[in-house]
Design a protein around this motif. Sequence first.
Motif, PDB file in Angstrom:
ATOM      1  N   CYS A   9      -7.025   2.352   0.939  1.00 26.94           N
ATOM      2  CA  CYS A   9      -6.403   3.016  -0.208  1.00 26.94           C
ATOM      3  C   CYS A   9      -6.386   2.044  -1.394  1.00 26.94           C
ATOM      4  N   CYS A  60       0.846  -1.193   0.000  1.00 25.62           N
ATOM      5  CA  CYS A  60       0.000   0.000   0.000  1.00 25.62           C
ATOM      6  C   CYS A  60       0.882   1.244   0.000  1.00 25.62           C
ATOM      7  N   CYS A  66      -0.194   3.443   3.499  1.00 25.47           N
ATOM      8  CA  CYS A  66       0.162   3.027   4.862  1.00 25.47           C
ATOM      9  C   CYS A  66       1.335   2.054   4.920  1.00 25.47           C
ATOM     10  N   ARG A  93      -6.310  -2.263   5.358  1.00 23.34           N
ATOM     11  CA  ARG A  93      -5.956  -1.521   6.552  1.00 23.34           C
ATOM     12  C   ARG A  93      -6.447  -0.078   6.475  1.00 23.34           C
ATOM     13  N   CYS A  94      -6.236   0.582   5.294  1.00 20.54           N
ATOM     14  CA  CYS A  94      -6.575   2.011   5.195  1.00 20.54           C
ATOM     15  C   CYS A  94      -7.527   2.296   4.022  1.00 20.54           C
ATOM     16  N   CYS A 133      -6.409  -1.822  -0.087  1.00 18.79           N
ATOM     17  CA  CYS A 133      -5.759  -2.060   1.200  1.00 18.79           C
ATOM     18  C   CYS A 133      -6.825  -2.293   2.269  1.00 18.79           C
TER      19      CYS A 133
HETATM   20 ZN   LIG Z   1      -3.033   1.026   3.336  1.00 21.84          ZN
END
Ligand SMILES: [Zn+2]
Length: 141
Positions: free
Chosen positions: A49, A30, A33, A46-47, A44
Motif C-alpha cells: 500500500c 501503513c 495493514c 508488507r502489503c 509498505c
Molecule cells: Zn501495509
Amino acid sequence: MIRRPQPVPTELTRGFWDAAARRVLSIQRCRNCGQRFHPPVPVCSRCHCEKLRFDPVSGLGTIYAYTVMTEALVPGFAAGIPLVVAAVELDEQEGLVVVSNLVDFGGTEVPIGARVEVAFEELPDGGGTLPQFRFRDELIA
Ligand SMILES: [Zn+2]
C-alpha cells in the motif's frame, strides 16, 4: 564554533520532523495493514500500500543495541564526547527501531534491554528538534 549537523527533512521524512518540532515522536504507519516503519518508506513492504501516514507513538522503548563515539570524527560533536548512540526498539512493534543519542547519561556501558523514553532537544538557530532517548526515571536509582 562548528555545529552538529542538523536534520534536513525530505518529502518522505517531513512528517517525522514536523511532529518532533511539536515534541511528539511520530512514526510512519501503513493505513491498510497497520505496519509501522522507521526510517520512513515510500511503500509498505508488507502489503504494498502507498497510503502511509505518521502516527504518534508512546516514545517508550528498550535499548536494543548501542555504540559509543569516543572521538569527534564528524565536526560539531566534540562537546558531546563520549556520545552514546543507541538503537531503541519502540514498544509499539517488535523490530521497530529508532537510532538516536542517549542523553542525560555520563556512562559508556549501556544495559541491553533497559527502558528508555524519548527526550527532545531544540537545536540552535532554528535547526529543528531532535528526538533522542534517556533512561526511564525508575531505572536510574
Ligand atoms: Zn501495509
